[in-house]
Scaffold this active site. Structure first.
Site, short mmCIF file in Angstrom:
data_model
loop_
_atom_site.label_atom_id
_atom_site.label_comp_id
_atom_site.label_asym_id
_atom_site.label_seq_id
_atom_site.Cartn_x
_atom_site.Cartn_y
_atom_site.Cartn_z
N CYS A 230 0.79 -1.24 0.00
CA CYS A 230 0.00 0.00 0.00
C CYS A 230 0.82 1.29 0.00
O CYS A 230 0.74 2.07 -0.95
CB CYS A 230 -0.95 0.00 1.19
SG CYS A 230 -2.27 -1.19 0.96
N1 LIG Z 1 -3.58 -4.97 1.49
C1 LIG Z 1 -3.89 -3.96 2.29
O1 LIG Z 1 -3.38 -3.84 3.42
C2 LIG Z 1 -4.89 -2.91 1.87
C3 LIG Z 1 -5.43 -2.05 2.81
C4 LIG Z 1 -6.34 -1.09 2.40
C5 LIG Z 1 -6.67 -0.97 1.06
N2 LIG Z 1 -6.10 -1.82 0.15
C6 LIG Z 1 -6.49 -1.65 -1.26
O2 LIG Z 1 -7.47 -2.63 -1.56
C7 LIG Z 1 -7.30 -3.13 -2.89
C8 LIG Z 1 -7.07 -4.63 -2.86
O3 LIG Z 1 -5.88 -4.84 -2.12
P1 LIG Z 1 -5.42 -6.30 -1.67
O4 LIG Z 1 -4.11 -6.17 -0.98
O5 LIG Z 1 -6.54 -6.96 -1.00
O6 LIG Z 1 -5.22 -6.91 -3.13
P2 LIG Z 1 -4.56 -8.24 -3.64
O7 LIG Z 1 -3.61 -7.84 -4.67
O8 LIG Z 1 -4.11 -9.07 -2.48
O9 LIG Z 1 -5.84 -8.95 -4.29
C9 LIG Z 1 -6.58 -8.44 -5.35
C10 LIG Z 1 -7.33 -9.58 -5.96
O10 LIG Z 1 -8.18 -9.12 -7.00
C11 LIG Z 1 -8.30 -10.16 -7.95
N3 LIG Z 1 -8.90 -9.65 -9.20
C12 LIG Z 1 -8.35 -8.87 -10.16
N4 LIG Z 1 -9.27 -8.61 -11.12
C13 LIG Z 1 -10.42 -9.21 -10.77
C14 LIG Z 1 -11.74 -9.28 -11.34
N5 LIG Z 1 -12.04 -8.69 -12.49
N6 LIG Z 1 -12.67 -10.00 -10.68
C15 LIG Z 1 -12.40 -10.60 -9.52
N7 LIG Z 1 -11.17 -10.57 -8.95
C16 LIG Z 1 -10.19 -9.88 -9.55
C17 LIG Z 1 -6.91 -10.67 -8.07
O11 LIG Z 1 -6.87 -11.99 -8.59
C18 LIG Z 1 -6.45 -10.63 -6.58
O12 LIG Z 1 -6.70 -11.87 -5.95
C19 LIG Z 1 -6.16 -2.33 -3.48
O13 LIG Z 1 -6.69 -1.21 -4.12
C20 LIG Z 1 -5.38 -1.88 -2.25
O14 LIG Z 1 -4.65 -0.71 -2.47
C21 LIG Z 1 -5.24 -2.78 0.52
#
Ligand SMILES: NC(=O)c1ccc[n+]([C@@H]2O[C@H](COP(=O)([O-])OP(=O)(O)OC[C@H]3O[C@@H](n4cnc5c(N)ncnc54)[C@H](O)[C@@H]3O)[C@@H](O)[C@H]2O)c1
Length: 446
Positions: free
Chosen positions: A275
């Site tokens: 992030c």
């Molecule tokens: N990881 C964190 O600590 C955190 C905290 C707050 C916000 N975020 C934000 O939340 C979002 C997700 O982060 P994350 O770490 O959970 O992501 P991640 O990268 O762990 O997972 C994202 C998932 O989305 C899936 N995906 C992609 N396209 C898709 C589609 N069309 N349909 C269904 N699934 C699909 C991917 O296969 C992947 O499994 C990002 O924008 C991130 O910046 C993350």
């Protein structure tokens, strides 16, 4: 209120914790992902990543049928539910700007489903997206694919996620605040009543605002936290030039000031993870596009880029030439309690050690499989701390895992060839370690 049915797109840290959180509170949740391997694990009740306190409730909610994970079936997920949280990844492009391809793709899929729906449905963007994305990218795609008007035909909100990896599930269940960016009042009302039902008497303050303000709140929050880290690292680097100064004491005293607070003032090798680095970069790039240069955040980023290399400088100061030297690395994950290695500070540290000709052996309680995908056989992997330290010429502590905090000077002196320790996260008491071995730490003027 009858519990709305929930769908979740993207089943990473945010998506899975949201899905399990709502399912554990009695909601019927349908998740959908493009990753068949991940979905198979989830449907067996196995989290696809290391996250404390998630396993038991995932298993329970899969077994009692409240949660299921589909593969590539966004339309089905939307059709059988009332509200969709979109939590797909929003990575960086090579120039640092946000890559919206997964948001765009999943939005097209949601729009097609909305076209077939006769009942009201609310789309909630939970992914971190730059200001303007929900209004200018998501809304037009949804309207075009659904052939419906946003507001009357379907609802749209942006509700950023603030969870921290390592305590992601706890944070999902107990957050400091909820932000609801709403396209229209009906959408905001729907989401607010859902959150109130979910959190019950523990409902935190709810901030209702515009879509773009909600988007910016997330970036502003992460950017300030990153700024605090680069700030204290700057003070740490200065302390190293001042005999007798110690950044840890400086930070502890600063933190007692209510206007400052103690959190995110831990000097170390810098921030990593999925992030902070990408969000700071995305905000810099977005603001540049708007014609306003974020000088402050550019400085935050440049301090963070240089910081891991402090470990190499210390290593050379204490060991001289690193060629052929055995360097033990304690900790690979970007922080404790996760196996995530995205933008982990250990990556530039190990790359530089290899460049200098050192032999690297590393240990982490959970991140070794992810490290193997990055470093392959360029480094060795130990199965325990002690195995990692055996015959090492120098040790660099990179991740603040609890088990490392329990190590004593004797654990190092008994096992290493040369007892040299660099504390990259300020977890050891310098007074105790300096007496017994060659010890240095970030932000210590010796
Ligand atoms: N990881 C964190 O600590 C955190 C905290 C707050 C916000 N975020 C934000 O939340 C979002 C997700 O982060 P994350 O770490 O959970 O992501 P991640 O990268 O762990 O997972 C994202 C998932 O989305 C899936 N995906 C992609 N396209 C898709 C589609 N069309 N349909 C269904 N699934 C699909 C991917 O296969 C992947 O499994 C990002 O924008 C991130 O910046 C993350």
């Amino acid at each position: 209120m009858k519990k709305p049915k929930i769908s979740v797109l993207g089943i990473g840290y945010v998506g899975l914790c949201t899905a399990v959180g709502f399912a554990s509170e009695g909601y019927a949740v349908t998740a959908s992902t493009h990753d068949a391997e991940k979905a198979a694990k989830i449907n067996k009740g196995i989290p696809p990543f290391h996250e404390p306190n998630l396993q038991k409730l995932l298993e329970e909610t899969i077994q009692n049928g409240r949660l299921k994970c589909l593969v590539n079936q966004t339309e089905k997920a939307v059709l059988e539910t009332d509200l969709t949280f979109n939590a797909v990844g929003t990575p960086s492009r090579p120039d640092g700007s946000i890559d919206l391809q997964f948001i765009e793709k999943s939005t097209h899929e949601m729009g097609k489903a909305l076209n077939q729906k006769n009942t009201y449905h609310v789309v909630v963007i939970k992914s971190t997206v730059v200001p303007g994305t929900t209004q200018d990218v998501v809304k037009p795609i949804l309207e075009k694919e659904s052939k419906k008007k946003c507001g009357s035909g379907f609802g749209l909100c942006m509700s950023p996620e603030f969870l921290r990896q390592g305590s992601a599930f706890e944070d999902t269940m107990h957050t400091d605040r909820v932000v609801i960016g709403e396209h229209d009042k009906k959408s905001g009302d729907f989401l607010e009543s859902l959150y109130k039902d979910f959190y019950g008497e523990n409902t935190p303050p709810i901030i209702r605002t515009t879509l773009s303000t909600a988007e910016l709140i997330k970036y502003a929050s992460n950017s300030l936290l990153a700024t605090k880290i680069s700030f204290i690292n700057t003070i740490a680097n200065m302390c190293e030039e001042i005999p007798g100064a110690d950044v840890k004491i400086v930070a502890a005293a600063m933190g007692l000031d209510k206007r400052i607070g103690p959190l995110f003032l831990n000097a170390g090798l810098g921030y990593g993870g999925s992030c902070f680095p990408k969000d700071v970069k995305a905000l810099i790039a977005h603001s540049k596009n708007l014609g306003y240069r974020l000088n402050l955040l550019e400085a935050v980023e440049s301090v963070n880029k240089a910081q891991p290399l402090k470990a190499i400088q210390f290593c050379k100061d204490l060991l001289g030439n690193l060629k052929g030297k055995r360097v033990a690395i304690l900790g690979l994950a970007f922080k404790a309690n996760t196996d995530d290695m995205r933008e982990a500070r250990v990556i530039p540290v190990i790359n530089q050690l290899l460049k200098e000709g050192a032999n690297v052996i590393a240990y982490d309680p959970v991140a070794v499989p992810n490290a193997k995908a990055i470093f392959k056989n360029k480094i060795q992997y130990a199965a325990s701390t002690i195995e990692c330290l055996k015959n090492a010429d120098c040790c660099i502590l990179v991740t603040e895992w609890d088990e490392f905090t329990k190590l004593t000077p004797e654990d190092f002196t008994k096992n290493m060839k040369q007892p040299i320790l660099i504390d990259g996260r300020r977890i050891y008491d310098p007074d105790e370690f300096i007496r017994k071995m060659k010890f240095t730490a970030i932000g210590l003027g010796q």
